[in-house]
Enzyme design. Structure first.
Site, mmCIF file in Angstrom:
data_model
loop_
_atom_site.group_PDB
_atom_site.id
_atom_site.type_symbol
_atom_site.label_atom_id
_atom_site.label_comp_id
_atom_site.label_asym_id
_atom_site.label_seq_id
_atom_site.Cartn_x
_atom_site.Cartn_y
_atom_site.Cartn_z
ATOM 1 N N ASP A 1 4.447 3.388 0.211
ATOM 2 C CA ASP A 1 3.628 4.606 0.145
ATOM 3 C C ASP A 1 2.200 4.352 0.620
ATOM 4 O OD1 ASP A 1 2.669 3.210 -2.057
ATOM 5 O OD2 ASP A 1 2.802 4.892 -3.453
ATOM 6 N N ASP B 1 2.941 -1.502 1.836
ATOM 7 C CA ASP B 1 3.083 -2.126 0.528
ATOM 8 C C ASP B 1 4.558 -2.049 0.121
ATOM 9 O OD1 ASP B 1 3.284 0.552 -0.237
ATOM 10 O OD2 ASP B 1 2.097 0.281 -2.049
ATOM 11 N N SER C 1 5.254 -0.258 -7.240
ATOM 12 C CA SER C 1 4.409 -0.215 -6.048
ATOM 13 C C SER C 1 4.007 -1.623 -5.614
ATOM 14 C CB SER C 1 3.188 0.665 -6.300
ATOM 15 O OG SER C 1 2.453 0.861 -5.127
ATOM 16 N N ASP D 1 6.572 -0.474 -1.873
ATOM 17 C CA ASP D 1 7.342 0.779 -1.958
ATOM 18 C C ASP D 1 7.003 1.723 -0.811
ATOM 19 O OD1 ASP D 1 4.813 1.512 -2.927
ATOM 20 O OD2 ASP D 1 5.641 3.039 -4.263
#
Length: 533
Positions: free
Chosen positions: A284, A280, A137, A282
């Site tokens: 999500d 961000d 992440s 990734d």
């Protein structure tokens, strides 16, 4: 397993050699606390040993996942495997797919790096038993992670996460875990996700958008999704658009961190954008920037959460359930009450938010958010936070407001007049480790603050809660006259910190600026007070 056995059976000669060079103290430290399942999986630094992310850990974790899935009656079922573009992600994804295939599962290994919400979407769309995304992440470039989704595309939660953790302790030596080759397959999952996310738009109108994916994997998917939603005037931060595992232009690849969104805000000002979006790495999570009379600023996670929640409820003929977490603002509860919608409060994290409607027969979840810029705006498609679909919907709202000759800033003013001014803050205190964090929580339980900033406080200890909210969380609250204060204290689940979430509420006066100044002054008093705890 002894360090010597681990090294002898490490299938990666690089990490095996690294461990062999460690002095006894370092080696002992690396084996003292193996990685445990935290935010729906594993996350840690890239290096050798059971306390980090490496090939041996991934192989053993996947073997454990396979055992638990089989035990729950999912043997041979489809499983999705995806990855981001971080260091090690490709190797870890292939290893994950090969172990699952050797255990008899039907594995769909996605061929290219994808946003994490795509994997959550694919599990739900295909009806897979599970999905695994290799991602850390918004962690530093030195980290990677292993995120597990179960049926319905929801993050793994208790007790299944503990079952996997227990199974890991019984896993064979990493080099003895069977692996079968898997060919990556493009089944159109990404295209299906883009089509669904683009069609959550509810209005018309044009908008100029400034966008950055912060060197992550969301750039191309976000641009195409926005284009299909009708937002074709999108300007991207060129230096941050392509995936780069070193994140060279930011000190920390998290849109919440100071300085991380400087480039997209500068671009927004240069091109005369109507809104700025920062995903961000990734994709999500989604951070939103808006123009104000004083210049561009980023909205807080709560502010974006209010706007999206109010917009969804205002456009839903029969209100479904909405949810936020115990550390998020109380305004969403007021918004839900205004529309006659059920409101659910959960523990921190989307593994809880995704299941917020579990005990609400006849009231399906239509929206959930947490203050850490995570938004679930289409739970029927993605039962997790999704930065790309959230970007589409906040752009949709901004375009609608623009057509009306208004702005998102005006929308925030309207919410404050209707539901009161809510001012929030987050204070983090570094601790040496879990023992120091536990000591501080024990001290606050033994001697809770009785008064703060002139308010008499009551204490709620969620360790005493009989239901799903039972957790190591303390809530201090008080009210007086027309104002109320609230402080939520909890140890961080991912960092050596104690976190204090503060919120002040006061009714909006005829002069909104005065009301905000009053609330902000009290909020600053609370910040000073908790720093002394």
């Amino acid at each position: 397993m002894t360090p010597e056995q681990w090294i002898a059976h490490d299938p990666d000669p690089v990490t095996a050699a690294e461990l062999a060079r460690c002095d006894p103290d370092e080696l002992s430290a690396r084996f003292a606390h193996p990685l445990s399942f935290g935010t729906a999986g594993l996350r840690g630094p890239l290096r050798g040993g059971p306390d980090a992310m490496n090939l041996a850990v991934v192989l053993r974790a996947t073997w454990a996942v396979a055992q638990v899935l089989t035990r729950h009656g999912h043997g041979g079922s489809p499983v999705i495997v995806g990855r981001d573009a971080r260091h090690g992600s490709s190797q870890f994804a292939v290893a994950t797919a090969e172990v699952l295939a050797a255990q008899g599962f039907s594995v769909l290994l996605l061929p290219d790096p994808v946003p994490t919400p795509v994997v959550a979407f694919a599990v739900r769309q295909i009806g897979a038993a599970a999905g695994i995304q290799i991602t850390a992440s918004h962690n530093p470039p030195t980290d990677n992670g292993y995120k597990v989704y179960v049926e319905g595309g929801m993050q793994v939660a208790a007790p299944v996460d503990r079952e996997i953790e227990t199974a890991m302790t019984a896993a064979p030596f990493a080099d003895r875990i069977a692996r079968s080759p898997v060919q990556p397959a493009d089944t159109g999952v990404v295209g299906s996700y883009i089509e669904r996310a683009a069609h959550i738009r509810r209005s018309a109108g044009t908008l100029r958008v400034a966008l950055t994916p912060l060197h992550g994997v969301g750039g191309a998917v976000a641009v195409e999704t926005l284009r299909r939603a009708g937002f074709t005037d999108v300007h991207c931060v060129a230096s941050q658009f392509s995936p780069d595992p070193d994140f060279p232009t930011v000190a920390f690849p998290n849109p919440e961190e100071p300085g991380a969104t400087d480039a997209v805000l500068a671009l927004a000002a240069d091109v005369g954008a109507d809104i700025a979006i920062a995903l961000d790495p990734d994709a999500d999570r989604c951070a939103v920037g808006i123009p104000t009379p004083a210049g561009w600023r980023m909205l807080s996670g709560n502010e974006t959460g209010w706007l999206l929640g109010d917009y969804i409820l205002s456009r839903t003929p029969v209100p479904g359930a909405v949810a936020s977490t115990v550390v998020s603002s109380r305004m969403l509860a007021a918004i839900a009450a205004y529309y006659g919608a059920p409101y659910v409060e959960t523990l921190t994290g989307f593994k809880w938010l995704a299941r917020a409607d579990a005990d609400l027969p006849g009231a399906a979840l239509i929206y959930a958010y947490e203050e850490a810029i995570g938004y679930c705006v289409d739970p029927d498609a993605v039962r997790d936070k999704d930065g790309i679909s959230a970007a589409v919907l906040i752009c949709d709202l901004a375009a609608m407001r623009k057509e009306q000759g208004a702005s998102l800033l005006d929308a925030l003013d309207e919410l404050a007049r209707r539901h009161g001014v809510h001012e929030s803050a987050l204070v983090s205190r570094d601790v040496a480790g879990a023992a120091e964090a536990a000591d501080l929580m024990r001290r606050l339980r033994a001697h809770p603050p009785q008064q703060m900033a002139g308010f008499d406080l009551t204490t709620i200890d969620l360790l005493n809660h009989p239901g799903r909210l039972r957790s190591d969380v303390l809530i201090f609250g008080g009210s007086g006259g027309d104002m109320s204060v609230r402080v939520v204290v909890r140890p961080s689940g991912t960092e050596p910190k104690i976190k204090f979430y503060l919120e002040v509420r006061c009714p909006a006066s005829t002069n909104l600026r005065d009301g905000r100044q009053r609330a902000a002054a009290l909020r600053d008093e609370l910040v000073s007070a908790v720093r002394r705890w």
